[in-house]
Design an enzyme around this catalytic site. Structure first.
Site, short mmCIF file in Angstrom:
data_model
loop_
_atom_site.label_atom_id
_atom_site.label_comp_id
_atom_site.label_asym_id
_atom_site.label_seq_id
_atom_site.Cartn_x
_atom_site.Cartn_y
_atom_site.Cartn_z
N LYS A 71 0.85 -1.20 0.00
CA LYS A 71 0.00 0.00 0.00
C LYS A 71 0.87 1.23 0.00
O LYS A 71 1.84 1.31 0.76
CB LYS A 71 -0.87 0.00 1.27
CG LYS A 71 -1.83 1.14 1.38
CD LYS A 71 -3.18 0.77 0.84
CE LYS A 71 -4.10 1.95 0.62
NZ LYS A 71 -3.85 2.71 -0.61
N LYS A 95 4.55 2.10 8.72
CA LYS A 95 3.33 2.83 9.08
C LYS A 95 2.15 1.87 9.20
O LYS A 95 1.40 1.90 10.17
CB LYS A 95 3.06 3.89 8.01
CG LYS A 95 2.05 4.93 8.41
CD LYS A 95 1.81 5.95 7.32
CE LYS A 95 2.94 6.93 7.14
NZ LYS A 95 2.54 8.14 6.41
N LYS A 107 5.43 2.34 -2.79
CA LYS A 107 5.32 3.75 -3.20
C LYS A 107 5.55 3.81 -4.69
O LYS A 107 6.28 2.98 -5.25
CB LYS A 107 6.37 4.61 -2.49
CG LYS A 107 5.98 6.06 -2.41
CD LYS A 107 5.00 6.30 -1.28
CE LYS A 107 4.49 7.72 -1.25
NZ LYS A 107 3.65 7.95 -0.07
N THR A 191 -6.15 12.31 8.17
CA THR A 191 -4.76 12.45 8.61
C THR A 191 -4.64 13.49 9.72
O THR A 191 -4.04 13.23 10.77
CB THR A 191 -3.84 12.79 7.43
OG1 THR A 191 -4.07 11.84 6.40
CG2 THR A 191 -2.38 12.73 7.83
N ASN A 222 -3.97 20.15 3.78
CA ASN A 222 -4.96 19.17 4.25
C ASN A 222 -4.68 18.72 5.68
O ASN A 222 -5.58 18.76 6.53
CB ASN A 222 -4.98 17.98 3.28
CG ASN A 222 -5.84 16.85 3.80
OD1 ASN A 222 -5.33 15.88 4.34
ND2 ASN A 222 -7.14 16.98 3.68
N SER A 362 -7.65 4.95 4.30
CA SER A 362 -7.55 4.32 2.97
C SER A 362 -7.83 2.82 3.08
O SER A 362 -8.46 2.23 2.20
CB SER A 362 -6.17 4.51 2.37
OG SER A 362 -5.99 5.86 2.05
P1 NAD Z 1 -0.71 20.05 1.26
O1 NAD Z 1 -0.08 20.22 -0.07
O2 NAD Z 1 -2.21 20.05 1.38
O3 NAD Z 1 -0.19 21.21 2.27
C1 NAD Z 1 1.14 21.51 2.43
C2 NAD Z 1 1.21 22.80 3.23
O4 NAD Z 1 2.56 23.10 3.50
C3 NAD Z 1 0.62 24.01 2.53
O5 NAD Z 1 -0.21 24.71 3.42
C4 NAD Z 1 1.84 24.87 2.21
O6 NAD Z 1 1.53 26.26 2.24
C5 NAD Z 1 2.75 24.49 3.34
N1 NAD Z 1 4.16 24.78 3.06
C6 NAD Z 1 4.90 24.44 1.97
N2 NAD Z 1 6.14 24.89 2.10
C7 NAD Z 1 6.20 25.52 3.30
C8 NAD Z 1 7.22 26.19 4.00
N3 NAD Z 1 8.46 26.31 3.52
N4 NAD Z 1 6.92 26.73 5.21
C9 NAD Z 1 5.68 26.63 5.72
N5 NAD Z 1 4.66 26.00 5.10
C10 NAD Z 1 4.93 25.46 3.91
O7 NAD Z 1 -0.08 18.73 1.87
P2 NAD Z 1 -0.66 17.80 2.99
O8 NAD Z 1 -1.46 16.72 2.36
O9 NAD Z 1 -1.26 18.61 4.08
O10 NAD Z 1 0.68 17.08 3.50
C11 NAD Z 1 1.57 17.71 4.43
C12 NAD Z 1 2.58 16.70 4.91
O11 NAD Z 1 1.90 15.59 5.49
C13 NAD Z 1 3.50 16.08 3.85
O12 NAD Z 1 4.73 15.78 4.44
C14 NAD Z 1 2.78 14.78 3.49
O13 NAD Z 1 3.67 13.82 2.94
C15 NAD Z 1 2.30 14.37 4.86
N6 NAD Z 1 1.17 13.43 4.86
C16 NAD Z 1 -0.02 13.74 4.27
C17 NAD Z 1 -1.06 12.83 4.32
C18 NAD Z 1 -2.40 13.17 3.75
O14 NAD Z 1 -3.33 12.34 3.90
N7 NAD Z 1 -2.61 14.33 3.15
C19 NAD Z 1 -0.88 11.58 4.94
C20 NAD Z 1 0.34 11.29 5.55
C21 NAD Z 1 1.36 12.22 5.50
#
Ligand code: NAD
Length: 428
Positions: A71, A95, A107, A191, A222, A362
């Site tokens: 996954k 995870k 991945k 998340t 998100n 998921s």
């Molecule tokens: P996203 O694209 O929705 O949001 C990313 C956020 O980071 C945005 O608000 C952006 O403005 C901010 N950002 C980018 N660069 C920045 C900086 N230099 N300083 C401050 N803020 C900054 O992404 P997401 O889905 O919220 O994912 C965020 C993290 O969580 C990632 O590492 C992702 O791999 C991890 N993650 C996400 C999920 C998921 O379900 N969405 C699950 C597990 C892990």
């Protein structure tokens, strides 16, 4: 913030080797688990709208499927590297194992920039990727999901191509689909809410009342938004949120010492996710440098944006008041920062436990698809809370009993579970 050359695959293997030493893992299991089990490198010819054909490079890397189908997400990125995908495939295995869902780790990625491609070109790319990999994916083999720069629409095209090739309905082939097309309710929140379920439990174990706490968050996407929503619902006060500004190509920290109203901040976010600076100032926010989120006088830090943000120099700025760090993002802390966090006696909820709510939901999506019966949102979130809470408690208990750092305790549980599965199957 500093983003020097940390090869994620080296980090993932180093973390694994350290825990393998700690639990005295035998040599064969060590060799098997410190690298991916299968790697597929594919070329995808795509007819572009201008009549030319462009060839894209894509990857699907399956680290381990001893506990269930592999996954993990598929990312689109112009600078994607095989080593990043390898590392992420390892982390997916740990995870899924730490939250005890019956899935392995994988991945995928395609080197491309979807911003420079039409929707029709992206659709042909998604379908081409599946044509190359259809024999090694599917509900009982390997189940992809969206990741960086991919979304529910990409997943639907991929699922449709898989179903066309296999002549049937296989909605459990892919997760992250839109609700109504096989997606699960609650996935959007999963998340971020999962991050706060673990924070809630961490605070309980530290005897800290959440309503007396303040927090600072990096990111407002998100994960961060839904974490912020649930944390404030529980009574916590967020005083700073840092976010990328697409116009200025830099990040800013938006601070309001009286507490941030999440709805209000969302209402001034544009379609690129940037916050309208002028409106924020009018609403009483202070505009600080992007890195200042980490230097706030708060009890809780929630890095929910990017990898490699908590570095030794960044930790020099951290307030003595900070008691808990919950890693919403993947890999926000560099390996050389862990010793500093330990020395400061900060309670850490490690990324692959803290942000496992997404993959857990998921998994629920896949279960619902396989049954062709969908649960109400409350039921999804209740099951999510149970899974995250029991995973947290198991890790916390081990860390207390064996006096282990929380990241190491989470690794010990995850690696032991996968090692046991490969042994029971007779692979080693
Ligand atoms: P996203 O694209 O929705 O949001 C990313 C956020 O980071 C945005 O608000 C952006 O403005 C901010 N950002 C980018 N660069 C920045 C900086 N230099 N300083 C401050 N803020 C900054 O992404 P997401 O889905 O919220 O994912 C965020 C993290 O969580 C990632 O590492 C992702 O791999 C991890 N993650 C996400 C999920 C998921 O379900 N969405 C699950 C597990 C892990």
């Amino acid at each position: 913030m500093e983003n020097k050359t940390y090869n994620p695959y080296v980090s993932a293997q180093t973390q694994f080797d350290n825990v393998a030493n700690l639990i005295d893992l035998d040599q064969a299991t060590r060799e098997l688990l410190r690298q991916p089990n299968k790697e597929f490198h594919v070329t995808i010819p795509v007819k572009m709208d201008d009549g030319t054909t462009k060839v894209f490079n894509g990857y699907r890397i399956q680290h381990n499927d001893a506990r269930g189908p592999a996954k993990g997400g598929i990312r689109f990125h112009p600078q994607e590297t095989v080593d990043t995908i390898r590392a992420l495939s390892l982390w997916m295995t740990w995870k899924c194992a730490v939250v005890d869902i019956p899935l392995g780790g994988a991945k995928g990625g395609i080197i491309c920039d979807p911003h420079n491609m039409s929707m029709a070109e992206q659709e042909r790319l998604c379908r081409g990727y599946v044509r190359q990999l259809s024999k090694v994916m599917g509900p009982v083999v390997d189940v992809p999901a969206p990741d960086v720069m991919t979304n529910g629409q990409h997943m639907l095209w991929m699922m449709d191509e898989y179903e066309t090739i296999n002549g049937g309905h296989y909605p459990g082939t892919i997760t992250g689909k839109p609700v109504g097309m096989g997606g699960s309710l609650g996935r959007t929140e999963a998340t971020g809410y999962g991050v706060i379920y673990t924070l809630r439990e961490a605070l309980k174990s530290l005897n800290i009342d959440v309503t007396s706490t303040t927090a600072s968050i990096q990111g407002f996407g998100n994960v961060a938004e839904y974490a912020a929503r649930l944390y404030t619902k529980l009574g916590g006060k967020i005083i700073a949120i840092s976010c990328w500004d697409n116009e200025d190509k830099k990040s800013y920290t938006y601070r309001n010492l009286n507490g941030i109203d999440v709805d209000q901040l969302v209402s001034i976010k544009n379609t690129f996710g940037s916050i309208n600076k002028q409106k924020a100032i009018e609403l009483g926010f202070e505009l600080l440098d992007g890195d200042e989120w980490i230097a706030q006088d708060v009890d809780i830090l929630l890095p929910c944006a990017l990898e490699n943000q908590i570095t030794p120099p960044a930790l020099e700025k951290i307030s003595d008041k900070v008691k808990v760090i919950c890693e919403g993002a993947n890999g926000p802390t560099t390996p050389d920062s862990d010793e500093i966090i330990k020395a400061k006696n900060i309670y850490l909820v490690p990324d692959f436990l803290c942000n496992a709510g997404g993959v857990t939901c998921s998994y629920f999506e896949q279960v619902q698809c396989n049954m062709n019966y969908f649960w109400p949102k409350e039921e999804v979130l209740e099951k999510l809370d149970q899974k995250m809470t029991s995973a947290f408690q198991a890790v916390h208990k081990l860390s207390q009993e064996k006096n282990l750092y929380m990241r190491d305790a989470a690794y010990v549980i995850a690696i032991n579970r996968v090692a046991e599965a490969v042994k029971l199957r007779g692979w080693v």
